[in-house]
Write a protein that holds these residues in place. Structure first.
Motif, PDB file in Angstrom:
ATOM      1  N   ASP A  40       0.810  -1.222   0.000  1.00 15.76           N
ATOM      2  CA  ASP A  40       0.000   0.000   0.000  1.00 15.76           C
ATOM      3  C   ASP A  40       0.846   1.277   0.000  1.00 15.76           C
ATOM      4  O   ASP A  40       0.632   2.180  -0.812  1.00 15.76           O
ATOM      5  CB  ASP A  40      -0.943   0.012   1.208  1.00 15.76           C
ATOM      6  CG  ASP A  40      -2.088  -0.964   1.055  1.00 15.76           C
ATOM      7  OD1 ASP A  40      -2.259  -1.514  -0.048  1.00 15.76           O
ATOM      8  OD2 ASP A  40      -2.805  -1.200   2.045  1.00 15.76           O
ATOM      9  N   GLU A  41       1.774   1.368   0.944  1.00 14.30           N
ATOM     10  CA  GLU A  41       2.563   2.595   1.059  1.00 14.30           C
ATOM     11  C   GLU A  41       3.454   2.824  -0.156  1.00 14.30           C
ATOM     12  O   GLU A  41       3.519   3.954  -0.660  1.00 14.30           O
ATOM     13  CB  GLU A  41       3.381   2.582   2.352  1.00 14.30           C
ATOM     14  CG  GLU A  41       4.012   3.932   2.660  1.00 14.30           C
ATOM     15  CD  GLU A  41       4.609   3.986   4.056  1.00 14.30           C
ATOM     16  OE1 GLU A  41       4.908   5.091   4.520  1.00 14.30           O
ATOM     17  OE2 GLU A  41       4.771   2.914   4.695  1.00 14.30           O
ATOM     18  N   PRO A  42       4.150   1.797  -0.676  1.00 15.16           N
ATOM     19  CA  PRO A  42       4.910   2.015  -1.912  1.00 15.16           C
ATOM     20  C   PRO A  42       4.038   2.484  -3.070  1.00 15.16           C
ATOM     21  O   PRO A  42       4.476   3.285  -3.902  1.00 15.16           O
ATOM     22  CB  PRO A  42       5.518   0.637  -2.195  1.00 15.16           C
ATOM     23  CG  PRO A  42       5.631  -0.008  -0.862  1.00 15.16           C
ATOM     24  CD  PRO A  42       4.424   0.461  -0.104  1.00 15.16           C
ATOM     25  N   ALA A  43       2.794   1.996  -3.142  1.00 14.15           N
ATOM     26  CA  ALA A  43       1.884   2.419  -4.213  1.00 14.15           C
ATOM     27  C   ALA A  43       1.558   3.904  -4.092  1.00 14.15           C
ATOM     28  O   ALA A  43       1.595   4.644  -5.083  1.00 14.15           O
ATOM     29  CB  ALA A  43       0.603   1.584  -4.177  1.00 14.15           C
ATOM     30  N   LEU A  44       1.258   4.361  -2.874  1.00 13.18           N
ATOM     31  CA  LEU A  44       0.976   5.780  -2.678  1.00 13.18           C
ATOM     32  C   LEU A  44       2.201   6.635  -2.968  1.00 13.18           C
ATOM     33  O   LEU A  44       2.107   7.698  -3.588  1.00 13.18           O
ATOM     34  CB  LEU A  44       0.504   6.039  -1.242  1.00 13.18           C
ATOM     35  CG  LEU A  44      -0.953   5.752  -0.893  1.00 13.18           C
ATOM     36  CD1 LEU A  44      -1.284   6.328   0.469  1.00 13.18           C
ATOM     37  CD2 LEU A  44      -1.903   6.321  -1.936  1.00 13.18           C
ATOM     38  N   ASN A  45       3.355   6.179  -2.511  1.00 14.46           N
ATOM     39  CA  ASN A  45       4.585   6.934  -2.753  1.00 14.46           C
ATOM     40  C   ASN A  45       4.901   7.023  -4.238  1.00 14.46           C
ATOM     41  O   ASN A  45       5.424   8.039  -4.717  1.00 14.46           O
ATOM     42  CB  ASN A  45       5.759   6.298  -2.004  1.00 14.46           C
ATOM     43  CG  ASN A  45       5.648   6.483  -0.497  1.00 14.46           C
ATOM     44  OD1 ASN A  45       5.007   7.420  -0.024  1.00 14.46           O
ATOM     45  ND2 ASN A  45       6.265   5.592   0.254  1.00 14.46           N
ATOM     46  N   ALA A  46       4.583   5.965  -4.982  1.00 13.28           N
ATOM     47  CA  ALA A  46       4.832   5.972  -6.426  1.00 13.28           C
ATOM     48  C   ALA A  46       3.908   6.965  -7.125  1.00 13.28           C
ATOM     49  O   ALA A  46       4.316   7.678  -8.040  1.00 13.28           O
ATOM     50  CB  ALA A  46       4.641   4.571  -7.005  1.00 13.28           C
ATOM     51  N   VAL A  47       2.654   7.022  -6.691  1.00 13.97           N
ATOM     52  CA  VAL A  47       1.705   7.978  -7.275  1.00 13.97           C
ATOM     53  C   VAL A  47       2.124   9.408  -6.943  1.00 13.97           C
ATOM     54  O   VAL A  47       1.996  10.325  -7.757  1.00 13.97           O
ATOM     55  CB  VAL A  47       0.276   7.691  -6.762  1.00 13.97           C
ATOM     56  CG1 VAL A  47      -0.688   8.778  -7.209  1.00 13.97           C
ATOM     57  CG2 VAL A  47      -0.188   6.327  -7.268  1.00 13.97           C
ATOM     58  N   GLY A  48       2.643   9.612  -5.729  1.00 11.86           N
ATOM     59  CA  GLY A  48       3.197  10.911  -5.356  1.00 11.86           C
ATOM     60  C   GLY A  48       2.179  11.887  -4.798  1.00 11.86           C
ATOM     61  O   GLY A  48       2.335  12.390  -3.688  1.00 11.86           O
ATOM     62  N   GLN A  49       1.144  12.187  -5.552  1.00 13.53           N
ATOM     63  CA  GLN A  49       0.081  13.075  -5.096  1.00 13.53           C
ATOM     64  C   GLN A  49      -1.182  12.800  -5.898  1.00 13.53           C
ATOM     65  O   GLN A  49      -1.137  12.131  -6.927  1.00 13.53           O
ATOM     66  CB  GLN A  49       0.486  14.538  -5.227  1.00 13.53           C
ATOM     67  CG  GLN A  49       0.798  14.987  -6.637  1.00 13.53           C
ATOM     68  CD  GLN A  49       1.070  16.492  -6.711  1.00 13.53           C
ATOM     69  OE1 GLN A  49       0.576  17.160  -7.614  1.00 13.53           O
ATOM     70  NE2 GLN A  49       1.828  17.018  -5.780  1.00 13.53           N
ATOM     71  N   PHE A  50      -2.273  13.339  -5.400  1.00 13.51           N
ATOM     72  CA  PHE A  50      -3.548  13.136  -6.087  1.00 13.51           C
ATOM     73  C   PHE A  50      -4.344  14.431  -6.026  1.00 13.51           C
ATOM     74  O   PHE A  50      -4.527  15.010  -4.954  1.00 13.51           O
ATOM     75  CB  PHE A  50      -4.345  11.992  -5.434  1.00 13.51           C
ATOM     76  CG  PHE A  50      -5.601  11.629  -6.173  1.00 13.51           C
ATOM     77  CD1 PHE A  50      -5.546  10.813  -7.297  1.00 13.51           C
ATOM     78  CD2 PHE A  50      -6.837  12.108  -5.756  1.00 13.51           C
ATOM     79  CE1 PHE A  50      -6.702  10.471  -7.984  1.00 13.51           C
ATOM     80  CE2 PHE A  50      -7.999  11.779  -6.435  1.00 13.51           C
ATOM     81  CZ  PHE A  50      -7.922  10.960  -7.565  1.00 13.51           C
TER      82      PHE A  50
END
Length: 325
Positions: free
Chosen positions: A126-136
């Motif tokens: 989960d956290e790596p996925a959010l970090n990869a997206v960066g922002q929303f």
């Protein structure tokens, strides 16, 4: 293939929930590995949250301690942004081993109490996925276990930050200095006044750089993990105190004005608070044996035993010589 087939969220909600249950981890993996399409994949991501999946008009309802990941409704990032409070800049999240651990963490107490929604990341990906997206939608993702947490730009939030800064320089300065000195730089970088705690007396927050407590546990569990790299990547800890908690107020009275240090009882209390903060903040207790010994000492005092032994420990050498004749 997922994106070329049209918007998978356009159909019935139950259909996408079934899809997510089967392929959600692959969507998260795609957000990490597919740099070109990560923005298109971001709206497809789903996470548990403190809102519990209720509608935008409903009040936030924290997930209970008994809830498991499969029982709580999931929310999209679009849902989260639509419910953000005025002045809120970031999308708050916490990574933990379970929903119960996330909802019960001291870091989310004040946020949930004030109506801020927090995403609960309960899978290692989960956290790596959010970090990869960066922002929303122009909002950065904010780990609530890190130092420097700012809830928003509202007048109430600004007043709380100013009050905490004044307390650090004023009435609580001796206490914070005594805590940092008692624990030492090898355990905490500094002690500070918290604006994120509501019910807990203290917590250990990590620096913005390096691993969080959850990342540290995940990396240490890797079979081929490098212990030297783990030590290097560990985030520095700040011991945050709740300035209104009775335990902290009582501890402040244990600081000797002349020396700036704790008395014997104060030192024992700080050590026990530190160990308790390690547990509630998601870290491993450094010495389970010593932690258990402190707990047993407290139990002994509570049931009426052990008090005389502690009084003996607190006596100085001169007192013991006089009594010894």
């Amino acid at each position: 293939n997922l994106l070329s087939g049209g918007n998978p969220t356009a159909g019935a909600k139950s259909d996408y929930e079934a899809f997510w249950s089967a392929f959600g981890k692959f969507v998260k993996l795609g957000a990490i590995e597919d740099e070109a399409n990560k923005e298109a994949l971001a709206p497809l991501l789903r996470f548990s949250s403190s809102h519990g999946g209720a509608g935008a008009s409903a009040p936030a309802s924290p997930v209970g301690d008994g809830d498991e990941a499969g029982d709580a409704p999931l929310v999209s990032l679009e849902d989260y942004v639509s419910r953000m409070k005025p002045g809120q800049k970031g999308i708050f999240y916490i990574a933990a081993d379970s929903l119960a651990a996330a909802a019960g963490a001291p870091f989310v107490e004040r946020l949930v109490q004030k109506g801020y929604e927090v995403l609960y990341l309960t899978e290692p990906i989960d956290e790596p996925a959010l970090n990869a997206v960066g922002q929303f939608s122009g909002h950065d993702f904010v780990d609530v276990t890190r130092e420097g947490l700012e809830l928003g730009d509202g007048e109430e939030e600004k007043a709380e930050r100013e009050a905490a800064a004044e307390a650090e320089k004023g009435e609580l300065a001796p206490l914070l200095a005594a805590i940092a000195s008692a624990l030492g730089p090898e355990r905490v970088e500094r002690a500070s006044v918290s604006t994120r705690l509501a019910n807990s007396p203290c917590a250990l927050v990590t620096s913005k750089f390096g691993w969080s407590a959850y990342q540290e546990r995940v990396m240490r569990a890797q079979t081929l993990g490098d212990s030297r790299a783990a030590e290097y990547m560990k985030g520095k800890k700040t011991f945050e105190v709740n300035p209104s908690h009775p335990v902290i107020l009582g501890l402040a009275g244990r600081v000797d004005a002349a020396t700036g240090s704790f008395d014997a009882a104060g030192r024992r209390a700080v050590e026990l608070l530190y160990d308790a903060a390690l547990v509630t903040s998601g870290f491993a207790v450094e010495s389970p044996r010593e932690f258990a010994s402190r707990i047993f000492d407290m139990i002994g005092l509570a049931v009426g035993n052990g008090g005389e032994e502690k009084k003996e420990e607190e006596k100085g050498p001169e007192e013991k010589e006089v009594e010894g004749g």
